[in-house]
Design a protein around this motif. Structure first.
Motif, PDB file in Angstrom:
ATOM      1  N   PHE A 248       8.416   3.012   2.274  1.00 16.33           N
ATOM      2  CA  PHE A 248       8.726   4.351   1.767  1.00 16.33           C
ATOM      3  C   PHE A 248       9.954   4.312   0.867  1.00 16.33           C
ATOM      4  CE2 PHE A 248       6.232   5.946   5.493  1.00 16.33           C
ATOM      5  CZ  PHE A 248       5.328   6.694   4.774  1.00 16.33           C
ATOM      6  N   GLY A 249      10.969   3.536   1.280  1.00 19.42           N
ATOM      7  CA  GLY A 249      12.159   3.408   0.439  1.00 19.42           C
ATOM      8  C   GLY A 249      11.821   2.857  -0.933  1.00 19.42           C
ATOM      9  N   LEU A 250      10.971   1.828  -0.980  1.00 17.05           N
ATOM     10  CA  LEU A 250      10.552   1.275  -2.268  1.00 17.05           C
ATOM     11  C   LEU A 250       9.769   2.307  -3.076  1.00 17.05           C
ATOM     12  CD1 LEU A 250       9.361  -2.299  -1.160  1.00 17.05           C
ATOM     13  CD2 LEU A 250      11.422  -1.741  -2.465  1.00 17.05           C
ATOM     14  N   GLY A 251       8.851   2.994  -2.424  1.00 16.96           N
ATOM     15  CA  GLY A 251       8.029   3.970  -3.122  1.00 16.96           C
ATOM     16  C   GLY A 251       8.824   5.111  -3.706  1.00 16.96           C
ATOM     17  N   PHE A 252       9.902   5.518  -3.042  1.00 13.00           N
ATOM     18  CA  PHE A 252      10.725   6.616  -3.540  1.00 13.00           C
ATOM     19  C   PHE A 252      11.573   6.198  -4.734  1.00 13.00           C
ATOM     20  CE2 PHE A 252      10.561   8.503   0.939  1.00 13.00           C
ATOM     21  CZ  PHE A 252       9.532   9.363   0.585  1.00 13.00           C
ATOM     22  N   TRP A 253      11.911   4.912  -4.836  1.00  6.00           N
ATOM     23  CA  TRP A 253      12.796   4.455  -5.905  1.00  6.00           C
ATOM     24  C   TRP A 253      12.055   3.914  -7.114  1.00  6.00           C
ATOM     25  CZ3 TRP A 253      17.780   5.230  -6.813  1.00  6.00           C
ATOM     26  CH2 TRP A 253      18.597   5.640  -5.752  1.00  6.00           C
ATOM     27  N   LEU A 254      10.935   3.255  -6.923  1.00  6.08           N
ATOM     28  CA  LEU A 254      10.244   2.615  -8.043  1.00  6.08           C
ATOM     29  C   LEU A 254       9.588   3.665  -8.936  1.00  6.08           C
ATOM     30  CD1 LEU A 254       8.761  -0.407  -6.112  1.00  6.08           C
ATOM     31  CD2 LEU A 254      10.641  -0.421  -7.754  1.00  6.08           C
ATOM     32  N   PRO A 255       9.615   3.465 -10.253  1.00  8.71           N
ATOM     33  CA  PRO A 255       9.233   4.537 -11.182  1.00  8.71           C
ATOM     34  C   PRO A 255       7.741   4.798 -11.302  1.00  8.71           C
ATOM     35  CG  PRO A 255       9.818   2.551 -12.394  1.00  8.71           C
ATOM     36  CD  PRO A 255      10.129   2.279 -10.951  1.00  8.71           C
ATOM     37  N   SER A 256       6.894   3.825 -10.951  1.00  7.03           N
ATOM     38  CA  SER A 256       5.460   4.011 -11.148  1.00  7.03           C
ATOM     39  C   SER A 256       4.687   3.195 -10.126  1.00  7.03           C
ATOM     40  CB  SER A 256       5.050   3.573 -12.564  1.00  7.03           C
ATOM     41  OG  SER A 256       5.233   2.175 -12.725  1.00  7.03           O
TER      42      SER A 256
ATOM     43  N   SER B 206       0.819  -1.216   0.000  1.00  8.76           N
ATOM     44  CA  SER B 206       0.000   0.000   0.000  1.00  8.76           C
ATOM     45  C   SER B 206       0.851   1.264   0.000  1.00  8.76           C
ATOM     46  CB  SER B 206      -0.941  -0.009   1.207  1.00  8.76           C
ATOM     47  OG  SER B 206      -1.818  -1.106   1.155  1.00  8.76           O
ATOM     48  N   ILE B 207       1.844   1.336   0.870  1.00  8.02           N
ATOM     49  CA  ILE B 207       2.676   2.539   0.945  1.00  8.02           C
ATOM     50  C   ILE B 207       3.485   2.750  -0.327  1.00  8.02           C
ATOM     51  CG2 ILE B 207       4.690   3.542   2.108  1.00  8.02           C
ATOM     52  CD1 ILE B 207       3.535   2.638   4.738  1.00  8.02           C
ATOM     53  N   PRO B 208       4.217   1.745  -0.830  1.00  5.68           N
ATOM     54  CA  PRO B 208       4.971   1.983  -2.066  1.00  5.68           C
ATOM     55  C   PRO B 208       4.096   2.402  -3.241  1.00  5.68           C
ATOM     56  CG  PRO B 208       5.720  -0.029  -1.021  1.00  5.68           C
ATOM     57  CD  PRO B 208       4.499   0.412  -0.277  1.00  5.68           C
ATOM     58  N   VAL B 209       2.934   1.744  -3.381  1.00  2.00           N
ATOM     59  CA  VAL B 209       2.033   2.104  -4.481  1.00  2.00           C
ATOM     60  C   VAL B 209       1.549   3.543  -4.324  1.00  2.00           C
ATOM     61  CG1 VAL B 209      -0.236   1.655  -5.492  1.00  2.00           C
ATOM     62  CG2 VAL B 209       1.296  -0.250  -4.957  1.00  2.00           C
ATOM     63  N   HIS B 210       1.205   3.930  -3.118  1.00  2.13           N
ATOM     64  CA  HIS B 210       0.696   5.276  -2.879  1.00  2.13           C
ATOM     65  C   HIS B 210       1.776   6.332  -3.128  1.00  2.13           C
ATOM     66  CE1 HIS B 210      -2.017   8.255  -1.245  1.00  2.13           C
ATOM     67  NE2 HIS B 210      -1.100   8.644  -0.391  1.00  2.13           N
ATOM     68  N   ILE B 211       2.975   6.109  -2.588  1.00  2.00           N
ATOM     69  CA  ILE B 211       4.057   7.081  -2.766  1.00  2.00           C
ATOM     70  C   ILE B 211       4.469   7.164  -4.230  1.00  2.00           C
ATOM     71  CG2 ILE B 211       6.462   7.605  -2.184  1.00  2.00           C
ATOM     72  CD1 ILE B 211       4.494   8.165   0.054  1.00  2.00           C
ATOM     73  N   ALA B 212       4.599   6.022  -4.900  1.00  2.11           N
ATOM     74  CA  ALA B 212       4.964   6.029  -6.316  1.00  2.11           C
ATOM     75  C   ALA B 212       3.892   6.722  -7.151  1.00  2.11           C
ATOM     76  CB  ALA B 212       5.180   4.599  -6.807  1.00  2.11           C
ATOM     77  N   SER B 213       2.629   6.549  -6.768  1.00  5.83           N
ATOM     78  CA  SER B 213       1.539   7.221  -7.478  1.00  5.83           C
ATOM     79  C   SER B 213       1.621   8.736  -7.301  1.00  5.83           C
ATOM     80  CB  SER B 213       0.194   6.696  -6.975  1.00  5.83           C
ATOM     81  OG  SER B 213      -0.878   7.383  -7.566  1.00  5.83           O
ATOM     82  N   LEU B 214       1.913   9.191  -6.079  1.00  2.00           N
ATOM     83  CA  LEU B 214       2.064  10.628  -5.849  1.00  2.00           C
ATOM     84  C   LEU B 214       3.213  11.195  -6.680  1.00  2.00           C
ATOM     85  CD1 LEU B 214       1.598  10.882  -1.962  1.00  2.00           C
ATOM     86  CD2 LEU B 214      -0.084  11.354  -3.741  1.00  2.00           C
ATOM     87  N   ARG B 215       4.322  10.469  -6.759  1.00  2.00           N
ATOM     88  CA  ARG B 215       5.456  10.919  -7.565  1.00  2.00           C
ATOM     89  C   ARG B 215       5.107  10.904  -9.043  1.00  2.00           C
ATOM     90  NH1 ARG B 215       8.973   7.099  -7.547  1.00  2.00           N
ATOM     91  NH2 ARG B 215      10.500   8.372  -8.666  1.00  2.00           N
ATOM     92  N   GLU B 216       4.449   9.843  -9.484  1.00  3.38           N
ATOM     93  CA  GLU B 216       4.121   9.672 -10.899  1.00  3.38           C
ATOM     94  C   GLU B 216       3.196  10.772 -11.393  1.00  3.38           C
ATOM     95  OE1 GLU B 216       2.733   5.913 -13.741  1.00  3.38           O
ATOM     96  OE2 GLU B 216       2.166   5.974 -11.624  1.00  3.38           O
TER      97      GLU B 216
END
Length: 273
Positions: free
Chosen positions: A177-185, A96-106
């Motif tokens: 959070f670490g995953l979400g900040f690094w993954l592109p999408s 949930s967190i990585p998907v959410h953070i990556a979505s905000l970045r994307e």
């Protein structure tokens, strides 16, 4: 008569109080917004909030909760509640967190927030609080159902169990959070999160009691981030002292450090760019 000198500390104290109040209000507003966003995600609602409770009802119906020697005198539900708590924390932390953070970045939301009064610290605190709220709701639902239906055994001391839960959640959230900040999408984050999550919950005893798993699986699980979380939560729920589980505590500290390092490295790279 000596002239009265105005006290300069009072205005400074008032400014400090106002600043802290504004900070708390922004955190509360951000947290409510984040909760609404998470509530729109079916994955989080089902797998983090509902699935563990459904599983406890299924396996509790099949195996009951009578004390068994293989579980050290505890029942199947007794050992499953802390393990399913680990599952809830891992689901939120690794998916949930990585998907959410990556979505905000994307979608460029983080970039737009950078030009608003909302600081990065406020957003981070709101995200962590939101994740804790979600996992706590899922855990409370699980525990209440297990207690009402199967008379689950509670820890002799509740605070060590609460501390173990908080530390474990914080570690897996940091990794997320670490995953979400690094993954592109968001899509990449979901794929990576699921690839990490599902083998771990079956290999570490978060889905099935680890007493039912062969020794070779235990040897593999020792290297997985979820293993020390399951170990510590089960130990705390069974009433063991946290100090008796030094290896699990070190493992959780390593997961926390890895997540913080990944997030810090991404932030430094962004500054250099």
């Amino acid at each position: 008569m000596p002239r009265h000198v105005p006290d300069r500390e009072e205005p400074m104290l008032a400014d400090s109080v106002r600043t802290r109040g504004a900070f708390a209000r922004r955190i509360a507003a951000l947290t409510l917004t984040e909760l609404r966003l998470y509530a729109r995600e079916p994955y989080t609602l089902f797998f983090a909030l509902l699935l563990p409770t459904v599983l406890i009802l299924i396996f509790g119906t099949i195996y009951g909760n009578e004390p068994k020697p293989r579980y050290g005198g505890l029942g199947t539900v007794d050992v499953s509640v802390p393990a399913y708590t680990a599952m809830i924390v891992a689901t939120v932390g690794l998916v949930s967190i990585p998907v959410h953070i990556a979505s905000l970045r994307e979608r460029g939301i983080l970039r737009r927030l950078a030009v608003t009064p909302v600081s990065a610290l406020e957003l981070l605190v709101a995200e962590v609080v939101t994740a804790f709220v979600l996992t706590t709701i899922g855990m409370m639902l699980l525990v209440v159902v297990a207690d009402l239906v199967y008379d689950v055994r509670w820890p002799d001391r509740i605070w060590p169990a609460v501390l173990a839960y908080a530390v474990s959640a914080l570690a897996l959230f940091a990794l997320g959070f670490g995953l979400g900040f690094w993954l592109p999408s968001a899509t990449a984050a979901q794929v990576v999160g699921m690839v990490l999550l599902y083998p771990m919950i079956f290999l570490t005893g978060a889905a099935l009691p680890r007493e039912l798993l062969p020794e070779r699986v235990h040897q593999i699980a020792r290297f997985l981030p979820l293993d020390p979380v399951v170990t510590l939560l089960r130990a705390a729920w069974a009433g063991q002292a946290l100090a008796e589980n030094g290896r699990a505590i070190l493992g959780i500290a390593a997961v926390l450090a890895a997540g913080l390092a990944a997030g810090a490295a991404r932030s430094m790279l962004r500054v250099q760019e």
